[in-house]
Design an enzyme around this catalytic site. Structure first.
Site, PDB file in Angstrom:
ATOM      1  N   PRO A  32       0.840  -1.081  -0.146  1.00 41.78           N
ATOM      2  CG  PRO A  32      -0.123  -1.083   1.981  1.00 41.78           C
ATOM      3  CD  PRO A  32       0.833  -2.026   1.291  1.00 41.78           C
ATOM      4  CG  PHE A  34       2.806   6.963   2.845  1.00 40.86           C
ATOM      5  CD1 PHE A  34       2.747   5.597   3.550  1.00 40.86           C
ATOM      6  CD2 PHE A  34       3.811   7.591   3.028  1.00 40.86           C
ATOM      7  CE1 PHE A  34       3.686   5.397   4.339  1.00 40.86           C
ATOM      8  CE2 PHE A  34       4.762   7.280   3.813  1.00 40.86           C
ATOM      9  CZ  PHE A  34       4.772   5.931   4.504  1.00 40.86           C
ATOM     10  NE  ARG A  35       0.964  12.434   1.393  1.00 42.05           N
ATOM     11  CZ  ARG A  35       1.975  12.160   1.603  1.00 42.05           C
ATOM     12  NH1 ARG A  35       2.659  11.145   0.885  1.00 42.05           N
ATOM     13  NH2 ARG A  35       2.761  12.860   2.568  1.00 42.05           N
ATOM     14  CG  ASP A 105       9.414  -1.292  -2.646  1.00 38.95           C
ATOM     15  OD1 ASP A 105      10.444  -1.371  -3.316  1.00 38.95           O
ATOM     16  OD2 ASP A 105       8.238  -0.842  -2.774  1.00 38.95           O
ATOM     17  CG  HIS A 120      12.541   8.675   1.233  1.00 39.29           C
ATOM     18  ND1 HIS A 120      11.247   8.847   0.873  1.00 39.29           N
ATOM     19  CD2 HIS A 120      13.155   9.825   1.513  1.00 39.29           C
ATOM     20  CE1 HIS A 120      11.166  10.086   0.430  1.00 39.29           C
ATOM     21  NE2 HIS A 120      12.275  10.776   0.976  1.00 39.29           N
TER      22      HIS A 120
END
Ligand code: CNA
Length: 238
Positions: A32, A34-35, A105, A120
């Site tokens: 999934p 975030f937004r 990921d 990130h």
């Protein structure tokens, strides 16, 4: 010619493509974002996800942080999707110079991409805050509560949490690729997280392609906008 055909033609004509992506690239792999309406920000938790995955929350409530993190941010069995695979293919063909991703990921590397700039960090890397020993994702998954190093130190994911700065070497590398790109493809990102989203301002060309399911604040600046599922678009390149 529709916009997807125009996109395919642009890609065919270039050998200096840079891709800048986000969580929308991996939703088709079952992770999934975030937004989106079914993203993590629209699910109900005791604290908002932005709060839980922040530096200060991690320091103050590591047990709560890890409960959320292990439950919602780790997908060890996820497989690369069409977009990951198509980008790896473009790199092998010498057409794509770099994938710059906000994702954590590791799916671009799983798909075979070698030049991946992870703004990130990655959930696949973890380290002891005391002795700096490195650990893989299994150590986190198989630990009860807060994962601890054999030296007694706490293990932290090599992920940039909210309130933490980005690595300046990684940023500089990303800026250089974007500055020198012929085509910049932006895909699967809301462009809401800074400073990452601000990097696209370094692009100087006139082939800015934006592929995202929902509209973004940057649609007006793009030369080609495709509001569609990214896998559908990239399947045309496989
Ligand atoms: P975001 O803010 O959740 O935005 C994702 C965007 O992708 C949204 O605008 C969606 O409309 C769009 N989208 C979702 N699915 C698709 C699809 N199939 N095709 C096209 N567009 C789609 O995520 P951002 O990446 O912009 O925000 C940055 C955060 C999210 C980074 O710090 C990441 O670390 C973080 N994140 C990463 C992952 C991951 O590694 N897979 C997952 C969740 C969040």
């Amino acid at each position: 010619m529709d916009n997807i055909d125009k996109f395919v033609q642009l890609v065919q004509e270039s050998d200096n493509i840079v891709f800048f992506g986000g969580a929308g690239v991996s939703t088709e792999s079952g992770i999934p974002d975030f937004r989106s309406p079914d993203g993590l920000y629209n699910q109900k938790y005791k604290y908002p996800p932005e709060t839980i995955i922040s530096h200060s929350f991690y320091q103050r409530y590591p047990e709560e942080f890890y409960r959320f993190y292990k439950d919602k941010m780790l997908y060890p069995d996820a497989k690369p999707g069409i977009t990951h695979l198509a980008l790896a293919k473009l790199e092998k063909e010498g057409k794509l110079k770099a994938v710059i991703t906000q994702n954590i990921d590791g799916l671009h590397q799983k798909a075979g991409s070698s030049n991946v700039i992870e703004l990130h960090g990655s959930v696949l890397r973890n380290y002891c805050e005391r002795c700096h020993k490195f650990y893989g994702i299994d150590k986190i998954i198989n630990s009860e509560g807060v994962p601890m190093c054999e030296c007694g130190g706490r293990i932290k994911p090599d992920v940039v949490l909210y309130e933490e700065g980005l690595d300046s070497y990684v940023l500089e590398k990303a800026v250089n690729y974007i500055k020198n790109a012929d085509i910049l493809i932006i895909g699967g990102t809301s462009l809401a997280v800074y400073p990452a989203a601000g990097l696209i301002d370094y692009y100087r060309g006139n082939k800015l392609v934006l592929i995202n399911k929902s509209e973004t604040s940057r649609d007006a600046h793009a030369n080609l906008v495709i509001n569609d599922a990214i896998g559908k678009v990239f399947s045309q390149l496989l």
